[in-house]
Enzyme design. Structure first.
Site, mmCIF file in Angstrom:
data_model
loop_
_atom_site.group_PDB
_atom_site.id
_atom_site.type_symbol
_atom_site.label_atom_id
_atom_site.label_comp_id
_atom_site.label_asym_id
_atom_site.label_seq_id
_atom_site.Cartn_x
_atom_site.Cartn_y
_atom_site.Cartn_z
ATOM 1 N N GLU A 185 -5.591 -3.074 -8.236
ATOM 2 C CA GLU A 185 -4.336 -3.648 -7.712
ATOM 3 C C GLU A 185 -3.193 -2.640 -7.720
ATOM 4 O O GLU A 185 -2.194 -2.849 -7.061
ATOM 5 C CB GLU A 185 -3.967 -4.924 -8.453
ATOM 6 C CG GLU A 185 -3.730 -4.781 -9.932
ATOM 7 C CD GLU A 185 -3.321 -6.119 -10.563
ATOM 8 O OE1 GLU A 185 -2.798 -7.001 -9.883
ATOM 9 O OE2 GLU A 185 -3.530 -6.260 -11.775
ATOM 10 N N LYS B 123 3.791 -11.688 -7.781
ATOM 11 C CA LYS B 123 3.731 -11.777 -9.243
ATOM 12 C C LYS B 123 3.163 -13.117 -9.683
ATOM 13 O O LYS B 123 2.392 -13.205 -10.618
ATOM 14 C CB LYS B 123 5.133 -11.591 -9.849
ATOM 15 C CG LYS B 123 5.150 -11.659 -11.361
ATOM 16 C CD LYS B 123 4.251 -10.615 -11.982
ATOM 17 C CE LYS B 123 4.076 -10.784 -13.474
ATOM 18 N NZ LYS B 123 2.984 -9.933 -13.997
ATOM 19 N N GLU C 57 -10.953 -6.036 -16.850
ATOM 20 C CA GLU C 57 -9.491 -5.945 -16.750
ATOM 21 C C GLU C 57 -9.080 -4.537 -16.315
ATOM 22 O O GLU C 57 -8.200 -4.367 -15.470
ATOM 23 C CB GLU C 57 -8.857 -6.319 -18.081
ATOM 24 C CG GLU C 57 -7.356 -6.144 -18.175
ATOM 25 C CD GLU C 57 -6.561 -6.933 -17.140
ATOM 26 O OE1 GLU C 57 -7.142 -7.805 -16.460
ATOM 27 O OE2 GLU C 57 -5.367 -6.631 -16.972
ATOM 28 N N CYS D 30 17.008 -12.201 -23.340
ATOM 29 C CA CYS D 30 18.052 -12.822 -22.529
ATOM 30 C C CYS D 30 19.046 -11.721 -22.182
ATOM 31 O O CYS D 30 19.003 -10.633 -22.733
ATOM 32 C CB CYS D 30 18.780 -13.899 -23.323
ATOM 33 S SG CYS D 30 17.699 -15.174 -23.957
ATOM 34 N N HIS E 22 -29.947 -3.270 -13.684
ATOM 35 C CA HIS E 22 -30.374 -4.311 -12.725
ATOM 36 C C HIS E 22 -29.772 -4.082 -11.340
ATOM 37 O O HIS E 22 -29.554 -5.031 -10.591
ATOM 38 C CB HIS E 22 -29.972 -5.694 -13.276
ATOM 39 C CG HIS E 22 -30.598 -5.999 -14.593
ATOM 40 N ND1 HIS E 22 -31.939 -6.289 -14.747
ATOM 41 C CD2 HIS E 22 -30.070 -5.974 -15.838
ATOM 42 C CE1 HIS E 22 -32.201 -6.469 -16.034
ATOM 43 N NE2 HIS E 22 -31.092 -6.286 -16.713
ATOM 44 N N TRP F 173 16.208 -16.374 -21.193
ATOM 45 C CA TRP F 173 14.743 -16.394 -21.180
ATOM 46 C C TRP F 173 14.365 -17.351 -22.297
ATOM 47 O O TRP F 173 14.472 -17.014 -23.479
ATOM 48 C CB TRP F 173 14.183 -14.997 -21.415
ATOM 49 C CG TRP F 173 12.676 -14.999 -21.480
ATOM 50 C CD1 TRP F 173 11.894 -15.000 -22.590
ATOM 51 C CD2 TRP F 173 11.778 -15.049 -20.378
ATOM 52 N NE1 TRP F 173 10.573 -15.038 -22.265
ATOM 53 C CE2 TRP F 173 10.455 -15.072 -20.915
ATOM 54 C CE3 TRP F 173 11.926 -15.089 -19.013
ATOM 55 C CZ2 TRP F 173 9.326 -15.122 -20.112
ATOM 56 C CZ3 TRP F 173 10.791 -15.139 -18.205
ATOM 57 C CH2 TRP F 173 9.516 -15.145 -18.758
ATOM 58 N N ASN G 82 20.948 -13.921 -27.970
ATOM 59 C CA ASN G 82 19.659 -13.366 -27.537
ATOM 60 C C ASN G 82 18.846 -13.127 -28.807
ATOM 61 O O ASN G 82 19.283 -12.419 -29.697
ATOM 62 C CB ASN G 82 19.861 -12.038 -26.787
ATOM 63 C CG ASN G 82 18.516 -11.384 -26.442
ATOM 64 O OD1 ASN G 82 17.497 -12.078 -26.378
ATOM 65 N ND2 ASN G 82 18.505 -10.079 -26.250
ATOM 66 N N GLY G 83 17.687 -13.766 -28.904
ATOM 67 C CA GLY G 83 16.833 -13.562 -30.080
ATOM 68 C C GLY G 83 16.242 -14.888 -30.529
ATOM 69 O O GLY G 83 16.247 -15.882 -29.798
ATOM 70 N N ARG H 161 16.177 -9.615 -17.294
ATOM 71 C CA ARG H 161 15.872 -9.941 -18.697
ATOM 72 C C ARG H 161 15.584 -11.435 -18.878
ATOM 73 O O ARG H 161 15.211 -11.869 -19.970
ATOM 74 C CB ARG H 161 17.033 -9.531 -19.604
ATOM 75 C CG ARG H 161 17.355 -8.046 -19.603
ATOM 76 C CD ARG H 161 18.548 -7.737 -20.467
ATOM 77 N NE ARG H 161 18.296 -8.100 -21.847
ATOM 78 C CZ ARG H 161 17.683 -7.282 -22.723
ATOM 79 N NH1 ARG H 161 17.318 -6.080 -22.330
ATOM 80 N NH2 ARG H 161 17.457 -7.659 -23.951
ATOM 81 N N LYS I 182 -6.891 -3.692 -12.936
ATOM 82 C CA LYS I 182 -5.659 -2.893 -12.973
ATOM 83 C C LYS I 182 -5.733 -1.759 -11.954
ATOM 84 O O LYS I 182 -4.802 -1.526 -11.193
ATOM 85 C CB LYS I 182 -5.435 -2.332 -14.378
ATOM 86 C CG LYS I 182 -5.004 -3.361 -15.410
ATOM 87 C CD LYS I 182 -3.567 -3.788 -15.302
ATOM 88 C CE LYS I 182 -3.247 -5.076 -14.647
ATOM 89 N NZ LYS I 182 -3.922 -6.305 -14.857
HETATM 90 C C1 AGP Z 1 -2.927 -9.484 -12.932
HETATM 91 O O1 AGP Z 1 -2.569 -8.121 -13.010
HETATM 92 C C2 AGP Z 1 -2.650 -10.052 -11.555
HETATM 93 N N1 AGP Z 1 -1.327 -9.844 -11.164
HETATM 94 C C3 AGP Z 1 -3.150 -11.469 -11.386
HETATM 95 O O2 AGP Z 1 -4.547 -11.403 -11.477
HETATM 96 C C4 AGP Z 1 -2.661 -12.533 -12.406
HETATM 97 O O3 AGP Z 1 -3.214 -12.289 -13.657
HETATM 98 C C5 AGP Z 1 -3.150 -13.908 -11.917
HETATM 99 O O4 AGP Z 1 -2.546 -14.181 -10.681
HETATM 100 C C6 AGP Z 1 -2.838 -15.040 -12.893
HETATM 101 O O5 AGP Z 1 -1.453 -15.182 -13.030
HETATM 102 P P1 AGP Z 1 -0.876 -16.078 -14.241
HETATM 103 O O6 AGP Z 1 -1.319 -15.418 -15.506
HETATM 104 O O7 AGP Z 1 0.605 -16.043 -14.058
HETATM 105 O O8 AGP Z 1 -1.459 -17.453 -14.098
#
Ligand code: AGP
Length: 611
Positions: free
Chosen positions: A491, A606, A484, A2, A507, A73, A99-100, A27, A488
């Site tokens: 993106e 995001k 994963e 927070c 394959h 938060w 905060n905590g 935060r 990374k």
């Molecule tokens: C992950 O780096 C991406 N930004 C994206 O795939 C993300 O994981 C996906 O949109 C799911 O989001 P969420 O975990 O908030 O549901």
């Protein structure tokens, strides 16, 4: 996490506080509030961001030269006006922001209820505040002494700032485990979670240490320990710019969040994982333990990185709990006509808790009788509220679009759930159960070990940043880690990267291998290691460049690779929380080397709240 702000001095406190809160919104931004001293104590607070609070109190009495402010938060109690800080004590004479996490708040709350206290919120903060007031009343002491006595009974992490209507110019502050900075002005003092709220007024600051208590007046700052002994404040001169503070001195939020992982995984385990007592405490899961244990199948539903966490969880749950697990892309699950059987348990995994596909998918499943458990980071988010139960990941706000600390926190929570169920179902013996509890408890420290190899990873990023394509390979628990790692890289650096089960190479994909193709192979010591080594040899035989994630000390595998990324040894069930970290850093440093905005990659958001 927070954001907290305080001010006492000749200025009007409100403008200083509200501007400081805006600087701290990174935060947390669930709800905000201010408390001002001007003859009486006035508290204004509401759900929503700082700007919404500001708008809602235009025209109110905002006078006062001493005040505190908070941007939340949520950890205990979902975002709401009632749960927003500052909280006021039963008498209305005390106001506090925090905060905590107070870990023993339920016990303190029961003691206060037994004494007739009633609570207006679900927060641990209001409990602590009334506990302090109860001590102040019973001991006929001042606020400073009451806080000191109360904190000796508190377990958890906190920074608290308190106002007392009877001491209108004073702010009492204390910290343990969460940050607190005090800015030294001329006849005035500023307080904050970091220096950003005070930087424009002063660069002379005191960083308060754990178990210290501060009595802050306009022209006096007294620091004491909980034993009531005075401490000489150590005043430092700041030479940091505002923008850098929000990122904690890191160049990007993504890097900050990668480096927060030892702490965020620790926070995720805190209060839940008890290696001494051999216990896992997860109230939001406990009430559904029977349904999970007796489920014919568990469906993991998620998107993106969270879907990768579900894939790791599939291997863990099937191995430990012997329950059939299916992992579904939420976007596919919601549009086809899936078969949902009564007794099906669905685990919805989401950092934001607002991903539209995941939300609709679980709503549909819930309407067909499935039990929905949420593994979510944002408290009170739509997916959390749509779930019957579940567990929060407590990773704090994740600002970087690329999910990093949320992923490892999801794995920590999912591993604890699987261990808890397997133990109750007795599908693993006590020895393996205690071994895995211990392995899990060691992860924060092992992640910190990996982070120390960042320079080596940065050099690799320079070496491979101009590649046009990458392959990422892994087997078993590390297959989702390969996916994963590829996501990374895609993106953040816009380089085409594809994750694949290592054994699938033969394959088809092996046709891609030549001297221009870097292949990242997740080859940590586990059940599949000798097979993965063969895959490395197949690639090398075709002149491919191999970058392998290997276990510390695995010199044999290192000798056959072009480059290595090293992680400490760990049980394969918890290893993904380690093997993913160098891949997060590799993607980050390649994106930076290519000059891209790694916190806000092109075309991405995001939280994908659209379909
Ligand atoms: C992950 O780096 C991406 N930004 C994206 O795939 C993300 O994981 C996906 O949109 C799911 O989001 P969420 O975990 O908030 O549901």
């Amino acid at each position: 996490m927070c954001g907290i702000v305080g001010y006492t001095g000749p200025k009007d406190a409100y403008p200083v506080i509200i501007k400081g809160l805006k600087r701290l919104e990174y935060r947390g931004y669930d709800s905000t509030g201010v408390a001002l001293q001007n003859g009486s104590l006035k508290v204004y607070k509401k759900k929503g961001k700082v700007a919404e609070l500001e708008e809602s109190i235009v025209g109110k009495d905002l006078k006062g030269h001493t005040g505190i402010g908070h941007t939340r938060w949520a950890t205990h109690g979902e975002p709401s006006d009632a749960n927003a800080h500052p909280h006021q004590s039963a008498s209305g004479k005390l106001a506090m922001i925090h905060n905590g996490i107070i870990e023993n708040y339920t016990q303190l709350k029961q003691e206060l209820i037994n004494k007739g206290y009633q609570f207006k919120s679900e927060t641990d903060t209001e409990v602590l505040l009334n506990f302090i007031e109860e001590i102040k009343k019973n001991n006929h002491c001042n606020l400073e002494e009451a806080v000191r006595i109360a904190l000796k009974r508190v377990t958890g992490a906190y920074v608290i700032l308190l106002l007392d209507a009877e001491e209108p110019e004073t702010i009492i502050a204390a910290r343990k485990g969460s940050p607190l900075v005090i800015g030294i002005g001329k006849g005035e003092h500023f307080l904050g979670s970091d220096a950003s709220p005070m930087l424009e007024y002063t660069k002379e600051v005191v960083y308060v240490n754990d178990y210290e208590l501060a009595i802050v007046k306009p022209d006096e700052l007294i620091l004491k320990n909980l034993g009531n002994e005075k401490i000489t404040p150590y005043v430092q001169k700041l030479d940091i710019e505002l923008a850098a503070i929000e990122k904690g001195g890191y160049d990007h939020f993504m890097l900050k969040e990668i480096f927060e992982q030892p702490q965020t995984i620790f926070d995720c385990l805190r209060g839940r994982l008890d290696t001494t007592g051999g216990k896992i405490t997860m109230s939001g899961i406990q009430q559904y333990a029977g349904q999970i244990m007796n489920a014919n199948r568990i469906l993991m539903i998620a998107c993106g990185t969270s879907w990768h966490a579900g894939l790791v969880a599939e291997y863990i749950f099937e191995e430990l709990c012997r329950i059939n697990v299916e992992v579904e892309y939420a976007s596919e699950f919601r549009y086809r006509n899936p078969v949902i059987n009564p007794g099906d348990v669905i685990i919805a995994i989401s950092q934001s808790g607002e991903t539209a596909d995941t939300l609709v998918a679980i709503e549909n499943a819930k309407n067909q009788g499935a039990i929905i458990l949420g593994v979510v980071n944002v408290v009170g988010s739509s997916i959390a509220r749509a779930s019957h139960g579940g567990a929060y990941t407590h990773a704090g706000p994740e600002i970087g679009v690329a999910s990093t600390k949320a992923f490892t926190a999801q794995l920590a929570v999912l591993t604890m759930i699987a261990l808890k169920i397997a133990h109750e179902k007795q599908t693993i013996d006590q020895e393996r159960y205690l071994h895995l509890l211990n392995e899990l408890s060691e992860i924060p420290e092992k992640v910190a070990w990996v982070l120390k190899t960042k320079e080596k990873i940065q050099q690799l990023a320079e070496k491979y940043k101009d590649a046009r394509d990458f392959l990422y390979l892994g087997r078993g628990y590390n297959f989702p880690v390969a996916l994963e790692g590829a996501l990374k890289l895609k993106e953040i650096s816009y380089i085409h990267a594809e994750g694949y089960p290592a054994a699938e190479m033969k394959h088809g994909p092996i046709a891609l291998v030549d001297e221009h193709l870097p292949v990242v192979v997740v080859a940590t010591k586990d059940t599949y290691h000798h097979k993965v080594v063969s895959n490395i040899q197949e690639i090398k035989a075709r002149k491919g460049k191999v970058i392998a994630v290997i276990s510390e000390g695995d010199t044999d595998t290192a000798a056959m690779c072009d480059d290595v990324l090293i992680v400490p040894e760990a049980d394969e069930i918890v290893a993904p929380m380690l093997s993913v970290v160098p891949l997060q850093l590799l993607a980050y440093y390649i994106g930076v080397a290519k000059g891209y905005d790694v916190d806000k990659p092109r075309n991405l958001a995001k939280s994908v709240t659209v379909e």
